[in-house]
Design a protein around this motif. Structure first.
Motif, PDB file in Angstrom:
ATOM      1  N   GLU A   5      -3.499  12.815   5.573  1.00 52.96           N
ATOM      2  CA  GLU A   5      -4.826  13.438   5.504  1.00 52.96           C
ATOM      3  C   GLU A   5      -4.761  14.962   5.656  1.00 52.96           C
ATOM      4  N   LYS A   6      -4.127  15.427   6.713  1.00 51.58           N
ATOM      5  CA  LYS A   6      -4.017  16.869   6.948  1.00 51.58           C
ATOM      6  C   LYS A   6      -3.136  17.515   5.874  1.00 51.58           C
ATOM      7  N   VAL A  63      -0.782  17.355  -7.606  1.00 47.42           N
ATOM      8  CA  VAL A  63       0.031  16.567  -6.685  1.00 47.42           C
ATOM      9  C   VAL A  63      -0.735  15.293  -6.354  1.00 47.42           C
ATOM     10  N   TRP A  64      -0.004  14.193  -6.235  1.00 45.57           N
ATOM     11  CA  TRP A  64      -0.608  12.927  -5.815  1.00 45.57           C
ATOM     12  C   TRP A  64       0.387  12.179  -4.936  1.00 45.57           C
ATOM     13  N   GLY A 104       2.278   0.859  -3.388  1.00 48.19           N
ATOM     14  CA  GLY A 104       1.798   1.282  -4.710  1.00 48.19           C
ATOM     15  C   GLY A 104       0.322   1.615  -4.757  1.00 48.19           C
ATOM     16  N   HIS A 105      -0.282   1.873  -3.601  1.00 52.62           N
ATOM     17  CA  HIS A 105      -1.698   2.246  -3.553  1.00 52.62           C
ATOM     18  C   HIS A 105      -1.833   3.753  -3.391  1.00 52.62           C
ATOM     19  N   MET A 106      -2.771   4.334  -4.123  1.00 51.51           N
ATOM     20  CA  MET A 106      -2.983   5.771  -4.117  1.00 51.51           C
ATOM     21  C   MET A 106      -3.459   6.243  -2.751  1.00 51.51           C
ATOM     22  N   LEU A 107      -2.854   7.319  -2.261  1.00 48.05           N
ATOM     23  CA  LEU A 107      -3.270   7.940  -0.995  1.00 48.05           C
ATOM     24  C   LEU A 107      -4.153   9.152  -1.265  1.00 48.05           C
ATOM     25  N   PHE A 108      -3.756   9.991  -2.216  1.00 46.37           N
ATOM     26  CA  PHE A 108      -4.592  11.098  -2.685  1.00 46.37           C
ATOM     27  C   PHE A 108      -4.143  11.493  -4.083  1.00 46.37           C
ATOM     28  N   THR A 121      -7.719   9.237 -10.197  1.00 51.44           N
ATOM     29  CA  THR A 121      -7.693   8.035  -9.361  1.00 51.44           C
ATOM     30  C   THR A 121      -8.294   8.379  -8.004  1.00 51.44           C
ATOM     31  N   LYS A 122      -8.559   7.335  -7.239  1.00 51.83           N
ATOM     32  CA  LYS A 122      -9.144   7.504  -5.909  1.00 51.83           C
ATOM     33  C   LYS A 122      -8.227   6.869  -4.870  1.00 51.83           C
ATOM     34  N   PRO A 123      -8.317   7.320  -3.619  1.00 56.26           N
ATOM     35  CA  PRO A 123      -7.528   6.675  -2.568  1.00 56.26           C
ATOM     36  C   PRO A 123      -7.793   5.165  -2.546  1.00 56.26           C
TER      37      PRO A 123
END
Length: 167
Positions: free
Chosen positions: A56-57, A80-81, A87-91, A97-99
């Protein structure tokens, strides 16, 4: 029969143009390699930020870094992602895409799965890898489908941070 000075001049001029052509081709080829290297450096910088600060930070700090790591105005769609080991998106700074989005079922045109491909590259590259894709994914700045590159770094937490851009 001796060569006329005018013929010698024409011959030298032709050689000069051939040399310029060869140097131009060489600079185009080396520029492409340098660009892929810069993408890897972006992935490593972003991974270091996330590793030191958490997801998050880290995401907030990457966004605050500005165009050095994320440049959605230049046409290359540099962003950056990050995804977790499942395999799930964090950011994702591209906005595509969404978290929480599941990337596991994302299949490329050759039938391979993107997440599996990234994990294989990371395993083969000691936690680092660059993937060059053909025209598979839409550029978030132009919406055109064109070749792209993804440079990824695996973190100790098993999360993955990637930098991505289009040719």
């Amino acid at each position: 029969m001796a060569l006329q000075p005018a013929l010698i001049f024409v011959f030298l001029e032709i050689i000069m143009y051939i040399r310029i052509f060869i140097l131009s081709i060489f600079s185009i080829l080396t520029a492409s390699s340098a660009w892929a290297f810069d993408l890897s450096a972006n992935a490593e910088k972003a991974a270091a930020i996330v590793s030191q600060n958490g997801i998050e930070k880290g995401a907030q700090l990457i966004e605050a870094a500005g165009t050095e790591l994320v440049d959605m105005k230049a046409g290359k769609g540099l962003h950056v992602w990050s995804m977790n080991d499942a395999g799930h998106m964090l950011f994702d700074f591209s906005g595509q895409t969404k978290p929480g989005d599941d990337l596991n079922d994302f299949v490329l045109s050759d039938g391979s799965k993107l997440v599996a491909m990234i994990k294989e590259k990371l395993a083969a590259g000691n936690g680092k890898g660059v993937i060059e894709l053909g025209p598979e994914l839409p550029n978030p700045t132009t919406n055109s489908i064109s070749p792209s590159k993804i440079a990824c770094v695996a973190l100790a937490s098993k999360d993955v941070v990637c930098a991505m851009a289009w040719d």
